[in-house]
Design a protein around this motif. Sequence first.
Motif, PDB file in Angstrom:
ATOM      1  N   LEU A 138     -72.701  76.436 -62.740  1.00 15.63           N
ATOM      2  CA  LEU A 138     -71.836  76.409 -61.556  1.00 15.63           C
ATOM      3  C   LEU A 138     -72.475  75.618 -60.420  1.00 15.63           C
ATOM      4  O   LEU A 138     -71.799  74.867 -59.719  1.00 15.63           O
TER       5      LEU A 138
ATOM      6  N   GLY B 268     -61.903  82.570 -58.564  1.00 19.23           N
ATOM      7  CA  GLY B 268     -62.702  81.949 -57.514  1.00 19.23           C
ATOM      8  C   GLY B 268     -63.716  82.921 -56.935  1.00 19.23           C
ATOM      9  O   GLY B 268     -64.867  82.552 -56.670  1.00 19.23           O
ATOM     10  N   GLN B 269     -63.329  84.177 -56.763  1.00 16.57           N
ATOM     11  CA  GLN B 269     -64.257  85.188 -56.247  1.00 16.57           C
ATOM     12  C   GLN B 269     -65.400  85.433 -57.234  1.00 16.57           C
ATOM     13  O   GLN B 269     -66.543  85.642 -56.827  1.00 16.57           O
ATOM     14  N   THR B 270     -65.093  85.384 -58.514  1.00 14.22           N
ATOM     15  CA  THR B 270     -66.135  85.546 -59.530  1.00 14.22           C
ATOM     16  C   THR B 270     -67.134  84.400 -59.447  1.00 14.22           C
ATOM     17  O   THR B 270     -68.344  84.610 -59.506  1.00 14.22           O
ATOM     18  N   VAL B 271     -66.629  83.195 -59.278  1.00 13.36           N
ATOM     19  CA  VAL B 271     -67.504  82.020 -59.174  1.00 13.36           C
ATOM     20  C   VAL B 271     -68.367  82.119 -57.914  1.00 13.36           C
ATOM     21  O   VAL B 271     -69.559  81.785 -57.947  1.00 13.36           O
ATOM     22  N   ILE B 272     -67.792  82.609 -56.819  1.00 14.89           N
ATOM     23  CA  ILE B 272     -68.560  82.780 -55.577  1.00 14.89           C
ATOM     24  C   ILE B 272     -69.713  83.752 -55.797  1.00 14.89           C
ATOM     25  O   ILE B 272     -70.833  83.518 -55.337  1.00 14.89           O
ATOM     26  N   LYS B 273     -69.456  84.828 -56.542  1.00 12.51           N
ATOM     27  CA  LYS B 273     -70.507  85.820 -56.821  1.00 12.51           C
ATOM     28  C   LYS B 273     -71.677  85.212 -57.582  1.00 12.51           C
ATOM     29  O   LYS B 273     -72.796  85.694 -57.499  1.00 12.51           O
TER      30      LYS B 273
ATOM     31  N   ALA C 100     -63.263  84.077 -66.825  1.00 10.42           N
ATOM     32  CA  ALA C 100     -64.175  84.862 -65.976  1.00 10.42           C
ATOM     33  C   ALA C 100     -65.175  85.604 -66.841  1.00 10.42           C
ATOM     34  O   ALA C 100     -66.365  85.687 -66.512  1.00 10.42           O
TER      35      ALA C 100
ATOM     36  N   GLU D 174     -70.903  72.355 -58.744  1.00  7.10           N
ATOM     37  CA  GLU D 174     -70.744  72.306 -57.291  1.00  7.10           C
ATOM     38  C   GLU D 174     -71.479  71.107 -56.701  1.00  7.10           C
ATOM     39  O   GLU D 174     -70.973  70.411 -55.832  1.00  7.10           O
TER      40      GLU D 174
ATOM     41  N   GLY E 117     -66.002  78.216 -55.697  1.00  8.51           N
ATOM     42  CA  GLY E 117     -65.130  79.393 -55.761  1.00  8.51           C
ATOM     43  C   GLY E 117     -63.991  79.328 -54.761  1.00  8.51           C
ATOM     44  O   GLY E 117     -62.858  79.686 -55.074  1.00  8.51           O
ATOM     45  N   THR E 118     -64.293  78.842 -53.557  1.00  9.14           N
ATOM     46  CA  THR E 118     -63.252  78.715 -52.541  1.00  9.14           C
ATOM     47  C   THR E 118     -62.207  77.699 -52.966  1.00  9.14           C
ATOM     48  O   THR E 118     -61.010  77.912 -52.788  1.00  9.14           O
TER      49      THR E 118
END
Length: 181
Positions: free
Chosen positions: A62, A7-12, A49, A66, A19-20
């Motif tokens: 992404l 999720g953190q990778t997706v947020i980046k 990832a 989203e 990501g959340t």
Amino acid sequence: MDLKTLGQTVIKYGAPLLGTAIGGPAGTAIGQIVASEFGGDLNAPDDLANKIITDPNARVKLAEIESNQKVQLQNIAMQMAKNDLDAQTQQLQIAAQDTADARKNNVQSKSIMPEIISFLVITGMFGCIWLVSMYKQDSVDHDVLYMLFGSVSAAFGSVIQYWLGSSAGSKVKDMMIQSKK
């Protein structure tokens, strides 16, 4: 790697809601959508990832996921926040009930131990304040004294909470219980 790290990778890569959601309780469902888009396996989050990182169109893909899932992702985020709030509320209710039970038990048992313990804690609090302000400490004494002061301060707060309660309504209730005895 776990779903939270994925999720953190997706947020980046510019998809914060997505990501959340992947890092939260609905991570498996949302993660499957991401895995199918990138041709990866959710059971191998490291590989997935890596596919996201190496895909030149990752940001676009992404953002599209989203965008397509935005309402569902917002609902998931709201549900996560509600669950956190419910858990905190439950903890506060348990603490309040614990204090109420202690007060009720004290009224019923007519024990003087709460008064004795309260006196000792309050005396200890003022003793610690005196020691901190008057006693010249070296480095070892300083650390021990401040640890003691912190512990006594926490106990002092509990004593105040026990005797004064969390609200005026609680105090009135306690007075009513006492007047019926």
